[in-house]
Design an enzyme around this catalytic site. Structure first.
Site, PDB file in Angstrom:
ATOM      1  CE  LYS A  51      -3.753  -2.533   2.217  1.00 19.39           C
ATOM      2  NZ  LYS A  51      -4.389  -2.947   3.470  1.00 19.39           N
ATOM      3  CD  GLN A  63      -3.255  -4.598   6.615  1.00 17.05           C
ATOM      4  OE1 GLN A  63      -3.173  -3.628   5.881  1.00 17.05           O
ATOM      5  NE2 GLN A  63      -3.879  -5.699   6.244  1.00 17.05           N
ATOM      6  CG  ASP A 112      -9.359  -0.338   5.070  1.00 16.89           C
ATOM      7  OD1 ASP A 112      -9.015  -0.677   3.927  1.00 16.89           O
ATOM      8  OD2 ASP A 112      -8.636  -0.483   6.065  1.00 16.89           O
TER       9      ASP A 112
END
Length: 291
Positions: free
Chosen positions: A52, A96, A119
């Site tokens: 990412k 994460q 997200d």
């Protein structure tokens, strides 16, 4: 049979974003800034976060990686998120997953400002997605939709079977495929570990999205000729013939299933790169919405 090449589509998506960022720079506007928080040192999480951050560099985004120890308290993590919420330069925040067991995923997700939740996991964004409103769509389902669009795959009136009901992939995927729109309008069956006659249901599917995390679960006898297969799974399986000592397997038995398909995603190189491309699109959107 055609391979749905996630690397190719992801590259094209990132190139498009790179041009848009260059345009922002030339106009003296703000460049998107993504903050990633990594708690502990889970190998797979390290790899995902690294990919990412690298994608941000390629496109021209700013990125900040915040590493925290495995034994970090829940309160300390929530405080870090609150600081990122207040930081005007940060457009997108991702924490994460999975988190260490002593930290509540739910509390963490709910603490991120919906406007920075790239997200797409915050209940406010999930609710908007269910209603078909403009919002941040979870990156993996969004990436799959972008891939269907790139390959101009006709979904209208098709029977889609989603295997897996997680809030990250299975549920949002079933909603997006059933919604009215160019790559929706499917009749969707969502299945899981308690579904009887799963193989039979899969055999009636025009599209199968496998997202259950069991390597090579979907066998050739579960797939009808001409089906479209989207394999979300990625699991490390011991393999002595590989230098690394392991191979990456999807939820679909690719070798046996692929000859029967019209389209199929490989593992690796299918859904994975698209997840990152979709996250980048969400981050760009978060920045341009705000400024």
């Amino acid at each position: 049979m055609q391979i749905l090449d996630g690397q190719l589509v992801s590259k094209s998506t990132k190139e498009e974003l790179k041009l848009k960022v260059a345009q922002l720079v030339s106009e003296g506007k703000k460049v998107p800034h993504l903050a990633a928080v990594l708690v502990g040192s889970n190998g797979a999480s390290e790899t995902y976060v690294g990919a990412k951050v690298k994608a941000c560099e390629e496109i021209g985004f700013k990125s900040t990686l915040i590493r925290m120890e495995e034994d970090t308290s829940e309160n300390k993590l929530l405080n870090v998120i609150e600081d990122l919420n207040l930081d005007q330069d940060i457009d997108g925040i991702l924490v994460q997953l999975p988190l260490p067991k002593h930290i509540s995923d739910e509390k963490v997700i709910n603490t991120i400002l919906p406007a920075k939740d790239v997200d797409g996991f915050h209940p406010a964004n999930v609710g908007k997605m269910v209603q078909g409103l403009e919002t941040f769509i979870p990156a993996t389902p969004y990436g799959i939709m972008l891939m269907l669009e790139h390959y101009k795959i006709e979904t209208k009136g098709k029977h889609a079977v989603v295997i897996g009901r997680s809030n990250i992939v299975g549920r949002p995927m079933s909603i997006l495929l059933s919604q009215s729109g160019p790559y929706g309008n499917c009749t969707v069956t969502i299945t899981h570990s308690h579904t009887p006659n799963l193989a039979e249901i899969c055999r009636s599917a025009d599209i199968i999205v496998a997202a259950l995390g069991i390597p090579e679960f979907v066998k050739a006898d579960m797939v009808k000729v001409g089906a479209i297969i989207i394999d979300v799974g990625i699991t490390r399986v011991a393999d002595a013939s590989k230098k690394s000592g392991f191979a990456l397997k999807g939820d679909v038995d690719f070798k046996a299933v692929s000859p029967k398909c019209s389209f199929i995603t490989p593992v690796p190189g299918g859904v994975g790169p698209m997840t990152i491309a979709a996250l980048m699109k969400n981050t760009f959107k978060a920045c341009t919405y705000k400024h």
